[in-house]
Write a protein that holds these residues in place. Structure first.
Motif, PDB file in Angstrom:
ATOM      1  N   CYS A   1       0.827  -1.211   0.000  1.00  0.00           N
ATOM      2  CA  CYS A   1       0.000   0.000   0.000  1.00  0.00           C
ATOM      3  C   CYS A   1       0.862   1.262   0.000  1.00  0.00           C
ATOM      4  O   CYS A   1       0.597   2.200  -0.762  1.00  0.00           O
ATOM      5  N   MET A   2       1.903   1.277   0.825  1.00  0.00           N
ATOM      6  CA  MET A   2       2.785   2.448   0.865  1.00  0.00           C
ATOM      7  C   MET A   2       3.499   2.631  -0.469  1.00  0.00           C
ATOM      8  O   MET A   2       3.688   3.764  -0.939  1.00  0.00           O
ATOM      9  N   PHE A   3       3.905   1.528  -1.086  1.00  0.00           N
ATOM     10  CA  PHE A   3       4.547   1.624  -2.400  1.00  0.00           C
ATOM     11  C   PHE A   3       3.593   2.233  -3.421  1.00  0.00           C
ATOM     12  O   PHE A   3       3.984   3.104  -4.211  1.00  0.00           O
ATOM     13  N   VAL A   4       2.345   1.766  -3.416  1.00  0.00           N
ATOM     14  CA  VAL A   4       1.353   2.285  -4.374  1.00  0.00           C
ATOM     15  C   VAL A   4       1.190   3.785  -4.211  1.00  0.00           C
ATOM     16  O   VAL A   4       1.243   4.546  -5.198  1.00  0.00           O
ATOM     17  N   TRP A   5       1.001   4.250  -2.988  1.00  0.00           N
ATOM     18  CA  TRP A   5       0.740   5.676  -2.756  1.00  0.00           C
ATOM     19  C   TRP A   5       1.946   6.548  -3.090  1.00  0.00           C
ATOM     20  O   TRP A   5       1.794   7.608  -3.691  1.00  0.00           O
ATOM     21  N   THR A   6       3.142   6.108  -2.711  1.00  0.00           N
ATOM     22  CA  THR A   6       4.335   6.912  -2.999  1.00  0.00           C
ATOM     23  C   THR A   6       4.693   6.863  -4.486  1.00  0.00           C
ATOM     24  O   THR A   6       5.072   7.888  -5.067  1.00  0.00           O
ATOM     25  N   PHE A   7       4.550   5.699  -5.112  1.00  0.00           N
ATOM     26  CA  PHE A   7       4.847   5.570  -6.540  1.00  0.00           C
ATOM     27  C   PHE A   7       3.898   6.428  -7.366  1.00  0.00           C
ATOM     28  O   PHE A   7       4.329   7.191  -8.243  1.00  0.00           O
ATOM     29  N   CYS A   8       2.607   6.316  -7.113  1.00  0.00           N
ATOM     30  CA  CYS A   8       1.624   7.097  -7.864  1.00  0.00           C
ATOM     31  C   CYS A   8       1.817   8.592  -7.634  1.00  0.00           C
ATOM     32  O   CYS A   8       1.684   9.402  -8.568  1.00  0.00           O
ATOM     33  N   PHE A   9       2.138   8.977  -6.400  1.00  0.00           N
ATOM     34  CA  PHE A   9       2.386  10.391  -6.104  1.00  0.00           C
ATOM     35  C   PHE A   9       3.573  10.912  -6.905  1.00  0.00           C
ATOM     36  O   PHE A   9       3.499  11.985  -7.525  1.00  0.00           O
ATOM     37  N   ALA A  10       4.664  10.145  -6.936  1.00  0.00           N
ATOM     38  CA  ALA A  10       5.871  10.589  -7.631  1.00  0.00           C
ATOM     39  C   ALA A  10       5.630  10.736  -9.132  1.00  0.00           C
ATOM     40  O   ALA A  10       6.038  11.738  -9.744  1.00  0.00           O
ATOM     41  N   ILE A  11       4.958   9.755  -9.736  1.00  0.00           N
ATOM     42  CA  ILE A  11       4.711   9.829 -11.177  1.00  0.00           C
ATOM     43  C   ILE A  11       3.731  10.953 -11.510  1.00  0.00           C
ATOM     44  O   ILE A  11       3.877  11.643 -12.531  1.00  0.00           O
ATOM     45  N   THR A  12       2.745  11.172 -10.654  1.00  0.00           N
ATOM     46  CA  THR A  12       1.790  12.260 -10.889  1.00  0.00           C
ATOM     47  C   THR A  12       2.484  13.615 -10.834  1.00  0.00           C
ATOM     48  O   THR A  12       2.227  14.498 -11.664  1.00  0.00           O
ATOM     49  N   VAL A  13       3.372  13.800  -9.856  1.00  0.00           N
ATOM     50  CA  VAL A  13       4.148  15.048  -9.770  1.00  0.00           C
ATOM     51  C   VAL A  13       4.986  15.218 -11.036  1.00  0.00           C
ATOM     52  O   VAL A  13       5.090  16.330 -11.586  1.00  0.00           O
ATOM     53  N   PHE A  14       5.583  14.126 -11.494  1.00  0.00           N
ATOM     54  CA  PHE A  14       6.390  14.174 -12.726  1.00  0.00           C
ATOM     55  C   PHE A  14       5.530  14.598 -13.920  1.00  0.00           C
ATOM     56  O   PHE A  14       5.953  15.441 -14.728  1.00  0.00           O
ATOM     57  N   ILE A  15       4.342  14.030 -14.050  1.00  0.00           N
ATOM     58  CA  ILE A  15       3.465  14.355 -15.174  1.00  0.00           C
ATOM     59  C   ILE A  15       3.026  15.816 -15.124  1.00  0.00           C
ATOM     60  O   ILE A  15       3.064  16.531 -16.139  1.00  0.00           O
ATOM     61  N   ILE A  16       2.613  16.278 -13.948  1.00  0.00           N
ATOM     62  CA  ILE A  16       2.178  17.676 -13.813  1.00  0.00           C
ATOM     63  C   ILE A  16       3.323  18.619 -14.145  1.00  0.00           C
ATOM     64  O   ILE A  16       3.145  19.620 -14.855  1.00  0.00           O
ATOM     65  N   THR A  17       4.511  18.322 -13.645  1.00  0.00           N
ATOM     66  CA  THR A  17       5.675  19.177 -13.897  1.00  0.00           C
ATOM     67  C   THR A  17       6.000  19.239 -15.384  1.00  0.00           C
ATOM     68  O   THR A  17       6.245  20.322 -15.935  1.00  0.00           O
ATOM     69  N   CYS A  18       5.999  18.077 -16.031  1.00  0.00           N
ATOM     70  CA  CYS A  18       6.330  18.041 -17.455  1.00  0.00           C
ATOM     71  C   CYS A  18       5.308  18.792 -18.304  1.00  0.00           C
ATOM     72  O   CYS A  18       5.674  19.516 -19.238  1.00  0.00           O
TER      73      CYS A  18
END
Length: 301
Positions: free
Chosen positions: A50-67
């Motif tokens: 569960c922690m992996f899912v939340w941190t992984f999705c958060f990191a990729i979402t931040v990457f997408i928004i930034t790009c």
């Protein structure tokens, strides 16, 4: 001097409906894993997942928004539309899984023995985990292909189904390694080969679509995908017949769960999970095959 180019920042990346959904994803994801890490707590493989899912999705979402906000995605040698559509579907599946697992294993109504404060943090984390799933599902709904619209392959029903098929295959693999006794008969090993082959090819299809390299292939990629999907249907039909026979027929296995089988360590339970998700994936491939007749691939979007 006046600039002849467009604006350096893309404000639509955070003001459009999809952009707002992504901001909510970032907010809910950060809140969820912060609540768990601060006081809620987690343990064992379920909590770690569960922690992996939340941190992984958060990191990729931040990457997408930034790009998208800075136009940096135009510098990447991938099909951005395919990448974002594939990730949104994957994040939806992962987040709903975590939203079910965490409260199932860590939330309780009473305070004993964890204490009321920890219980409240876990309940709050579960609520935000559910909201996170809704936010990702909203993006999938907003970005999915509309009738008559030219869009990325991964945004079509067929493309989204590829992600679901791979995710279901991962569930099957998880049950296989959980003492499923899949090496007991050659026929069961054939089923494992079917799951593995279809998973690998599906991942390859997604990878080629996301990287935008489909146009470089010497064969028509869209035709190959349709042929593969038809083959996958036939392979899963064989597995859907063979696996239940060799697991639940009295001649080879057990039609009922053994009474002395320990909870969480029972091969019969794993075999049942595999049988159920075999039929789920078979249905997904059949639907995929039906929709594959109505789409055209666009690799550069």
């Amino acid at each position: 001097m006046e600039s002849t180019g467009g604006p350096y920042l893309n404000t639509a990346a955070v003001t459009s409906p999809v952009g707002i959904a992504r901001l909510l994803q970032m907010t809910f994801g950060c809140t969820t894993f912060s609540l768990v890490a601060h006081q809620g707590g987690f343990s064992a493989a379920y909590g770690t997942f569960c922690m992996f899912v939340w941190t992984f999705c958060f990191a990729i979402t931040v990457f997408i928004i930034t790009c998208e906000f800075t136009h940096l995605h135009s510098c990447l040698s991938i099909s951005w539309g395919n990448f974002t559509a594939a990730f949104a579907m994957l994040a939806t599946l992962m987040s709903v899984t975590a939203a079910v697992i965490y409260p199932l294993y860590f939330v309780q109504l009473g305070c004993y023995p964890i204490g009321c404060e920890v219980r409240d943090f876990r309940i709050a984390a579960s609520v935000f985990a559910g909201l996170l799933f809704v936010a990702y599902a909203t993006e999938v709904f907003l970005t999915r292909a509309k009738p008559g619209q030219v869009t990325s392959y991964m945004a079509t029903v067929s493309g989204l189904l590829k992600i679901v098929q791979a995710f279901v295959a991962c569930i099957i693999f998880g049950a296989l390694v959980n003492d499923s006794q899949h090496g007991k008969y050659v026929a069961m090993q054939w089923c494992v080969a079917v799951y593995s082959f279809c998973f690998v090819v599906t991942v390859v299809v997604v990878a080629f679509s996301v990287t935008g390299k489909t146009a470089l292939l010497w064969f028509p990629f869209e035709r190959a995908v349709v042929i593969y999907t038809f083959g996958a249907v036939l392979l899963y039909v064989s597995a859907a017949v063979i696996w239940p026979v060799f697991c639940f027929d009295s001649k080879y296995g057990s039609p009922q769960r053994p009474g002395l089988c320990a909870k969480g360590r029972c091969p019969w339970d794993s075999q049942l999970v595999i049988a159920i998700f075999t039929y789920v994936n078979l249905l997904l491939y059949v639907v995929d095959l039906a929709y594959s007749q109505r789409i055209r691939f666009v690799s550069h979007l």
